[in-house]
Write a protein that holds these residues in place. Structure first.
Motif, PDB file in Angstrom:
ATOM      1  N   VAL A  66       0.855  -1.186   0.000  1.00  0.00           N
ATOM      2  CA  VAL A  66       0.000   0.000   0.000  1.00  0.00           C
ATOM      3  C   VAL A  66       0.891   1.236   0.000  1.00  0.00           C
ATOM      4  O   VAL A  66       1.748   1.373   0.881  1.00  0.00           O
ATOM      5  N   PRO A  67       0.771   2.136  -0.994  1.00  0.00           N
ATOM      6  CA  PRO A  67       1.629   3.335  -1.044  1.00  0.00           C
ATOM      7  C   PRO A  67       1.556   4.129   0.253  1.00  0.00           C
ATOM      8  O   PRO A  67       0.472   4.390   0.777  1.00  0.00           O
ATOM      9  N   GLY A  68       2.744   4.451   0.768  1.00  0.00           N
ATOM     10  CA  GLY A  68       2.819   5.230   2.003  1.00  0.00           C
ATOM     11  C   GLY A  68       2.716   4.406   3.266  1.00  0.00           C
ATOM     12  O   GLY A  68       2.857   4.945   4.369  1.00  0.00           O
ATOM     13  N   GLN A  69       2.467   3.108   3.139  1.00  0.00           N
ATOM     14  CA  GLN A  69       2.352   2.234   4.296  1.00  0.00           C
ATOM     15  C   GLN A  69       3.552   1.276   4.342  1.00  0.00           C
ATOM     16  O   GLN A  69       3.931   0.705   3.321  1.00  0.00           O
ATOM     17  N   PRO A  70       4.173   1.100   5.520  1.00  0.00           N
ATOM     18  CA  PRO A  70       5.337   0.206   5.600  1.00  0.00           C
ATOM     19  C   PRO A  70       4.970  -1.266   5.512  1.00  0.00           C
ATOM     20  O   PRO A  70       5.807  -2.112   5.202  1.00  0.00           O
ATOM     21  N   VAL A  71       3.711  -1.599   5.826  1.00  0.00           N
ATOM     22  CA  VAL A  71       3.280  -3.002   5.889  1.00  0.00           C
ATOM     23  C   VAL A  71       2.381  -3.326   4.707  1.00  0.00           C
ATOM     24  O   VAL A  71       1.460  -2.573   4.382  1.00  0.00           O
ATOM     25  N   SER A  72       2.658  -4.460   4.058  1.00  0.00           N
ATOM     26  CA  SER A  72       1.833  -4.908   2.938  1.00  0.00           C
ATOM     27  C   SER A  72       0.488  -5.396   3.450  1.00  0.00           C
ATOM     28  O   SER A  72       0.348  -5.785   4.615  1.00  0.00           O
ATOM     29  N   SER A  73      -0.501  -5.395   2.572  1.00  0.00           N
ATOM     30  CA  SER A  73      -1.829  -5.902   2.950  1.00  0.00           C
ATOM     31  C   SER A  73      -1.882  -7.424   2.926  1.00  0.00           C
ATOM     32  O   SER A  73      -2.878  -8.015   3.326  1.00  0.00           O
ATOM     33  N   MET A  74      -0.808  -8.059   2.486  1.00  0.00           N
ATOM     34  CA  MET A  74      -0.767  -9.519   2.403  1.00  0.00           C
ATOM     35  C   MET A  74      -0.576 -10.126   3.793  1.00  0.00           C
ATOM     36  O   MET A  74       0.280  -9.688   4.560  1.00  0.00           O
ATOM     37  N   SER A  75      -1.357 -11.133   4.116  1.00  0.00           N
ATOM     38  CA  SER A  75      -1.287 -11.753   5.441  1.00  0.00           C
ATOM     39  C   SER A  75       0.037 -12.480   5.637  1.00  0.00           C
ATOM     40  O   SER A  75       0.568 -13.111   4.708  1.00  0.00           O
ATOM     41  N   ILE A  76       0.536 -12.421   6.857  1.00  0.00           N
ATOM     42  CA  ILE A  76       1.789 -13.089   7.210  1.00  0.00           C
ATOM     43  C   ILE A  76       1.662 -14.612   7.100  1.00  0.00           C
ATOM     44  O   ILE A  76       2.668 -15.322   6.952  1.00  0.00           O
ATOM     45  N   PHE A  77       0.440 -15.117   7.119  1.00  0.00           N
ATOM     46  CA  PHE A  77       0.243 -16.569   7.059  1.00  0.00           C
ATOM     47  C   PHE A  77       0.584 -17.151   5.688  1.00  0.00           C
ATOM     48  O   PHE A  77       0.662 -18.375   5.536  1.00  0.00           O
ATOM     49  N   TRP A  78       0.811 -16.295   4.696  1.00  0.00           N
ATOM     50  CA  TRP A  78       1.292 -16.782   3.416  1.00  0.00           C
ATOM     51  C   TRP A  78       2.743 -17.252   3.508  1.00  0.00           C
ATOM     52  O   TRP A  78       3.261 -17.863   2.561  1.00  0.00           O
ATOM     53  N   GLN A  79       3.375 -16.996   4.635  1.00  0.00           N
ATOM     54  CA  GLN A  79       4.726 -17.516   4.856  1.00  0.00           C
ATOM     55  C   GLN A  79       4.720 -18.987   5.298  1.00  0.00           C
ATOM     56  O   GLN A  79       5.786 -19.613   5.322  1.00  0.00           O
TER      57      GLN A  79
END
Length: 583
Positions: free
Chosen positions: A448-461
């Motif tokens: 997300v522009p301007g946001q340090p964290v992606s909207s993708m869930s960490i559980f995709w790891q």
């Protein structure tokens, strides 16, 4: 303490007891095995507790360095790799002292004491000097700049932890194997089971560190986490000492470095000497070899240039024996064993590059992914719990399902040989890097522009952690069995330490790769693949690079594994050796 009898010697001692029938003998053997597992369970408990203590520091160290010590992502990842590399490099020190001078028991006890001292110093230093103001280091509140003496104490503490745990780990594995006397099929199976449970205990210990301790540390309660780790190490040391009267002890066999050097010096001196037809190579008489506490090793045809060290000349027959001029066949074969193991060991280093990403880049990747479940924030480092659960699950699957099926198909009671398991581990490790790279590609698409964290869930790891865990069961358990089983009696701890040393060099190689990649990709004002802001980088390409290196390493490994010939001690059957050699 004297060496304990091994193999058929135990059977002979039991058979020589007057007036005992077969039932009495069976009961005595059962009693020996029961005592062996009692001691082994204490060592497994010690392994779980000391591992909990170690990972209480190591699993979240990369975030401590970035949040509390205010280091950049690349610098923190490099420092964690170097520290972890030092941990396992210290395993060589512990193995050397164990095999040569102190013995397994004393080495384990002393290095655990060093671990406890390091954890106490870390707890005190973090509380008094590093965490100011209180509550800092939670990812929101920054910490004050550090004074030089505080930084020095911090590094002294974590490297004492590295030295203590590193020296203790391989020696404990070998000490556990020492509890099972004999070389019959049942004892061999028990040793194999012990190594499996040893790695199982390691992951049980790290499970608590990767869940409860990580949660408190991520919330800024670092000192509480370090104190809990200290308490676990203290309890582990007490558990280890409780079994002192019941352990089986093997005396150290002396410094192996001069023994190996003598082979090369003697062979060099006689490089023009040829074995006269009809004459044999020098070997001492009796069942024991010239190396105290070590069984004889049967002669092999590889590296025949070293056989010259065992040729007896007229000069050697005159006067006292000089080991720098003539060596026994067992001494020559000990040197050959080390040479044969080295290519296999070198091939495991690239896999350790895969493994070390869990403690560095996987955590940094997870730290910039969406990690909330409602109002609960899931610490990035706690994702390694999926690696641990994968190890625990796959260990059970392997022991209970895969081994029986593969055993029936191959005729090998172990199922897959150690070399085959390590090859499977390499393939799964490569797939883990591919999964990590694909996850990072998707994460970058959802920034997300301007946001340090992606909207993708960490559980995709989860897939990358699960794959790494599955690969560990095959690679590291296989390594422990392989190097311990293939090392001569005089350097058993050294054999176990090779597994840890490969992790060490893997961390150093990982650090070097990060530096090289950043040096090449961060030119001309480009952010590079692993910049401070990961949303501007391409960490996926770094993961794919490791995957390609692992695939190339697998090709080389297959060639080395086919070339390798297993050690043959005096009483081993040639058919057993042939099964062990199968790739």
């Amino acid at each position: 303490m004297e060496n304990q009898p091994q193999g058929s010697e135990v059977d002979n001692i039991i058979l020589e007891v007057a007036g005992e029938n077969n039932e009495d003998i069976r009961i005595k053997k059962k009693g020996l095995m029961s005592r062996s597992w009692t001691s082994a369970f204490l060592l497994l408990a010690n392994q779980a507790l000391t591992t909990l203590a170690f990972f209480g520091v190591g699993v979240n160290l990369v975030l401590f360095l970035t949040r509390v010590m205010e280091q950049s992502n690349a610098t923190a990842a490099n420092n964690v790799s170097i520290w972890t590399g030092t941990v396992y490099l210290c395993s060589l020190v512990g193995a050397f002292l164990s095999d040569s001078y102190w013995g397994r028991y004393v080495t384990c006890a002393l290095f655990q004491a060093v671990l406890v001292v390091g954890l106490i110093l870390l707890s005190i230093t973090s509380w008094l000097f590093l965490l100011s103001p209180r509550g800092c280091g939670d990812g929101k509140l920054g910490c004050d700049p550090k004074e030089t003496h505080a930084t020095a104490l911090f590094y002294l503490a974590i490297y004492l932890v590295a030295f203590g745990y590193g020296g203790h780990q391989p020696t404990l594995a070998t000490f556990g194997a020492d509890q099972f006397l004999g070389s019959d099929a049942k004892t061999t199976d028990d040793k194999s089971a012990f190594f499996c449970y040893f790695y199982f205990a390691l992951n049980v210990g790290s499970l608590f560190s990767n869940t409860i301790l990580v949660y408190y540390e991520d919330a800024g309660r670092w000192t509480l986490g370090f104190c809990a780790a200290t308490g676990s190490a203290v309890v582990g040391l007490v558990v280890f000492l409780l079994g002192s009267r019941g352990y089986e002890y093997v005396k150290p066999c002396g410094n192996p470095i001069p023994r190996v050097a003598q082979v090369f010096v003697a062979a060099t001196r006689k490089w023009k000497v040829n074995l006269t037809e009809g004459e044999g190579l020098y070997e001492v008489e009796g069942t024991q070899s010239a190396i105290k506490g070590s069984r004889k090793i049967r002669h092999t045809d590889e590296f025949q240039c070293l056989d010259k060290a065992a040729i007896m000349t007229e000069e050697d027959c005159q006067g006292p024996s000089n080991p720098w001029r003539v060596c026994s066949v067992t001494q020559v074969e000990e040197a050959k064993c080390i040479i044969r193991m080295l290519p296999i060991w070198l091939c495991t280093i690239v896999y350790s590059v895969v493994f070390t990403q869990m403690a560095s880049l996987f955590v940094e990747q997870g730290d910039v992914m969406y990690s909330h479940i409602g109002n609960f924030h899931l610490p990035a480092a706690s994702m390694s719990v999926f690696d641990i659960c994968s190890v625990l699950f796959c260990t059970g699957i392997y022991r209970q399902i895969l081994v029986p099926i593969a055993g029936r198909l191959s005729g090998n009671p172990k199922g897959l040989t150690e070399l085959q398991r390590m090859g499977v581990g390499l393939i799964i490790g490569m797939l883990a890097m591919v999964a990590a790279g694909l996850t990072e590609m998707e994460r970058l698409k959802r920034v997300v522009p301007g946001q340090p964290v992606s909207s993708m869930s960490i559980f995709w790891q989860i897939p990358q952690y699960v794959l790494v865990g599955a690969s560990e069961v095959f690679m590291y358990v296989g390594q422990l069995e392989f190097f311990n089983g293939q090392a001569p009696d005089g350097i058993k701890s050294f054999g176990s330490s090779l597994c840890m040393a490969s992790i060490s060099l893997g961390n150093f190689v990982s650090s070097l790769l990060v530096q090289m990649v950043m040096g090449i990709t961060a030119r001309n004002d480009m952010p590079g693949w692993i910049p401070e802001d990961l949303n501007e980088g391409h960490m996926d390409r770094f993961y794919f690079l490791i995957g390609v290196l692992t695939a190339l390493d697998f090709v080389i490994y297959v060639w080395c594994a086919k070339w390798y010939k297993c050690i043959k001690v005096g009483e081993e059957d040639d058919q057993d050796v042939a099964k062990a050699n199968a790739v």
